[in-house]
Design an enzyme around this catalytic site. Structure first.
Site, PDB file in Angstrom:
ATOM      1  N   ASP A  56       0.824  -1.210   0.000  1.00 54.83           N
ATOM      2  CA  ASP A  56       0.000   0.000   0.000  1.00 54.83           C
ATOM      3  C   ASP A  56       0.861   1.263   0.000  1.00 54.83           C
ATOM      4  O   ASP A  56       0.505   2.280  -0.607  1.00 54.83           O
ATOM      5  CB  ASP A  56      -0.994   0.006   1.161  1.00 54.83           C
ATOM      6  CG  ASP A  56      -0.326  -0.033   2.523  1.00 54.83           C
ATOM      7  OD1 ASP A  56       0.911   0.058   2.604  1.00 54.83           O
ATOM      8  OD2 ASP A  56      -1.051  -0.173   3.528  1.00 54.83           O
ATOM      9  N   GLY A  57       2.021   1.195   0.653  1.00 48.62           N
ATOM     10  CA  GLY A  57       2.935   2.333   0.633  1.00 48.62           C
ATOM     11  C   GLY A  57       3.475   2.593  -0.768  1.00 48.62           C
ATOM     12  O   GLY A  57       3.620   3.751  -1.181  1.00 48.62           O
ATOM     13  N   ASP A  74      -3.223   2.385   8.334  1.00 49.24           N
ATOM     14  CA  ASP A  74      -2.087   1.472   8.210  1.00 49.24           C
ATOM     15  C   ASP A  74      -1.485   1.153   9.577  1.00 49.24           C
ATOM     16  O   ASP A  74      -1.262  -0.019   9.912  1.00 49.24           O
ATOM     17  CB  ASP A  74      -1.038   2.113   7.298  1.00 49.24           C
ATOM     18  CG  ASP A  74       0.102   1.164   6.983  1.00 49.24           C
ATOM     19  OD1 ASP A  74      -0.168   0.061   6.477  1.00 49.24           O
ATOM     20  OD2 ASP A  74       1.261   1.521   7.231  1.00 49.24           O
ATOM     21  N   ASP A  78      -1.590  -2.407  11.656  1.00 51.44           N
ATOM     22  CA  ASP A  78      -0.326  -3.046  12.070  1.00 51.44           C
ATOM     23  C   ASP A  78      -0.333  -3.378  13.557  1.00 51.44           C
ATOM     24  O   ASP A  78      -0.025  -4.501  13.972  1.00 51.44           O
ATOM     25  CB  ASP A  78       0.859  -2.122  11.776  1.00 51.44           C
ATOM     26  CG  ASP A  78       1.154  -2.005  10.295  1.00 51.44           C
ATOM     27  OD1 ASP A  78       0.666  -2.845   9.529  1.00 51.44           O
ATOM     28  OD2 ASP A  78       1.879  -1.060   9.917  1.00 51.44           O
TER      29      ASP A  78
END
Length: 223
Positions: A56-57, A74, A78
């Site tokens: 996604d980054g 995000d 995590d």
């Protein structure tokens, strides 16, 4: 922060990186739903969700779709994922307190870092260029090193989960048993153990550095 308009809001929610974030949540939900009945499926889903954390980054940078919402989504995904896995491991192993302490360190370290960054007016908790600690700078400034530490930690937890034996709940005994496996598994275990250890040291340094920043803020505000 300004509230997004009716047109802007939905578009941020539908950014590609954020869609990947929703997929990660779904995969983690399914993974923990089957963790007792199908450990292999759990490991695959959990690891793929973690892999998507880097994906996604990449999409965010590729399509210029970085967003505050995406960054928070995000980080929360995590932290919750890791916390749930550590809580699960605490039920399989003794002493389970080891995993509960790791859970507490992970959450408190990142919370201190996020809050101190907010107090300092930084746009990202990864902005540590003004800190005096070289290891923390290396962690946030050199992506391969951060990736090694993060991947190693998560893979180590997955290995411990897969090797958990209901008849033998001793953490040390299971670790000794893993060291008797094939050379490939032993190499993976030792490599992930090194990365995990570095990650915990960095968590402690990060929490102390962030706590110092909070104290400095209090002192300045009191003057």
């Amino acid at each position: 922060m300004a509230t997004p308009s009716a047109k802007e809001g939905p578009s941020v929610y539908l950014y590609i990186p954020n869609l990947i974030g929703y997929l990660r949540i779904i995969m983690n939900f399914i993974a923990f739903a089957v963790c007792y009945s199908n450990r292999t499926l759990f490991a695959i889903l959990y690891f793929f969700s973690f892999f998507c954390d880097g994906l996604d980054g990449w999409f965010a940078r590729k399509f210029n779709q970085a967003s505050t919402f995406g960054a928070v989504l995000d980080m929360v995904t995590d932290r919750v994922s890791t916390a749930c896995l550590l809580a699960l491991l605490s039920q399989f192993y003794r002493p389970g307190l080891v995993f509960i302490l790791l859970l507490g360190l992970d959450i408190s370290s990142h919370w201190f870092q996020m809050y101190s960054s907010f107090l300092s007016g930084k746009t990202s908790h990864k902005d540590v260029k003004h800190t005096g600690n070289g290891l923390l700078k290396l962690y946030y400034g050199y992506r391969p090193f951060m990736a090694f530490c993060c991947v190693a930690s998560e893979v180590l937890y997955i290995i411990l989960f897969l090797f958990a034996d209901e008849k033998n709940t001793s953490l040390l005994s299971v670790c000794r048993g893993i060291l008797k496996e094939s050379p490939l598994i032993v190499f993976m275990f030792i490599s992930t153990l090194i990365g995990w250890a570095l990650k915990q040291v960095i968590n402690v340094i990060q929490m102390k550095t962030a706590a110092d920043a909070c104290v400095v803020y209090d002192v300045k505000r009191g003057k």
